[in-house]
Design a protein around this motif. Sequence first.
Motif: not given
Length: 510
Positions: A162-189
């Motif tokens: 079971p996912l065990g998530l509270p109501p209304g919560e998703t597995l990917v909690r933190d999202r961004t509309a700026d995909m350039g920011a996300y790509e830089n974050y992913v490449r830094a990891k």
Amino acid sequence: MAGRFATSKDMVPRVAKVLAVALCFLAPTVANAADAPVALGVLPFANTSGDASQDAFADGITDEIGTVLAGVRDLHVGARTSAFRYRGPTFELQDIGRALSRTHLVLGNVSRTGNHIHMEARLVRTDDGTQIWRKDYDGDFAGVFDMEEDIGKEIAAALNVPLGLPPGETLVRDRTADMGAYENYVRAKPLIRQRGQRPFAEAAELLERAVTADPNFAPASALLAFDYDIAPLYQQALRSSMVEEARRFVDSVIPKAQMLAQRAAGLDPKNSTAFVALAYAQMVQGRMLAADEMFRQALLLDPDNTDGMHGYSQLLAALGQIRESIAMRERLQALEPFVTNYVADTAEIIWLDGDDARAIRMLNDFRPGRTSELAQVQASLGHYREAAAVLREMNAANYLPGLLEKAANLLESAPAKMDPGSLPKLGNLGWIYLYIGAPERVFEYYEANVQAGYFQPISTTWFWHPSYAQLRKTNRFKNYMRSIGFVDVWRARGWPPLCHPVGADDFACE
């Protein structure tokens, strides 16, 4: 920051002993692992774009999928860094499963071309290679969060977890509309995972862009804070006790680390990395009670946060709570058996507990052992020539020119009694002074760190080895322990086995 470390007498937590704290993390985590038949690992997703510059992006997406799967409450995800040694088709799944102690593996590929992303993910059993689940994903890059979310849900369903998530919560909690920011974050990891002065500098540049583009994207702020926290460790100035230069660098990053970590924790109070980063920012400034509180908070949010376990167990060992530290290190080693800095520090803490043979075996078998940790263990056993040979095979770029050769020559002269005033500064190799008749000079490295405003827990653990017994009886030792806030922790949480209070304001250590 002031010349002496600040303490945090006003932040004494309500819990009791450090031992109870360490065990409270281990008990639920071990119980969950025992109850769950699935031990999951994520192998590095292959970059199928035909563009080698996308390798870092593929590695970052792999790590993101591991983060999503770790968000499933009853899914035991481990070896998230160790799995990266198994890149490509040359390894048998059964061998990987045995080496990583994983019953199931997630593997696949990813390609990014312009604004289009394709992913293919699979779930297999490691005992016989049976494929349990497979799915392809195609779409705009902006849809990557939904792809990652679906992978997590589909794999949990395939494993009947079971996912065990509270109501209304998703597995990917933190999202961004700026995909350039996300790509830089992913490449830094993957750069953060590499460790080292250059990778940390490159990661910081990517993450600074991400945070500038979207200040509300909590994972990027948390990871940049962690980068800033650790970066001084890889500066030659700090290793070599160049106080003024080290102080300038520390002052340029640590206040920013604390601010970013606080921002990330405020944006997402469930982001354990934010609390790990905040713990490090407090710890390196000598605010030990606050650091202890933040480490515990991080591990309550995610008991499998390996950077949290690594940092907190170092702090426990530095405080003299060696057995409690080893319990956490063993848990860490089971989760991540092949991470270089984890293995080295685990071996060092095991050495403190008297298991010289196992410490040497770990250092020789894995790194393959040409490290200052191995040299220190060998020297403590009187194997001075062997220790000197190790120093000569180390990476000289981490030290001032000629310093490793000078240190090796000094060790080859041991045991000897030299004029302390004639000896060179040895920085974090100052343990060599113990064997050449100048034990009081050992303190120089620690006092330089205080002046630079940066506390290093792993080197402070060395004081609890028998070879440091004479130093524990000195006033310089007492002054150092007071300056880094340890006495406040001991009075609040309990004294380590080798120390006890004397009256209202003093203490003594055996």
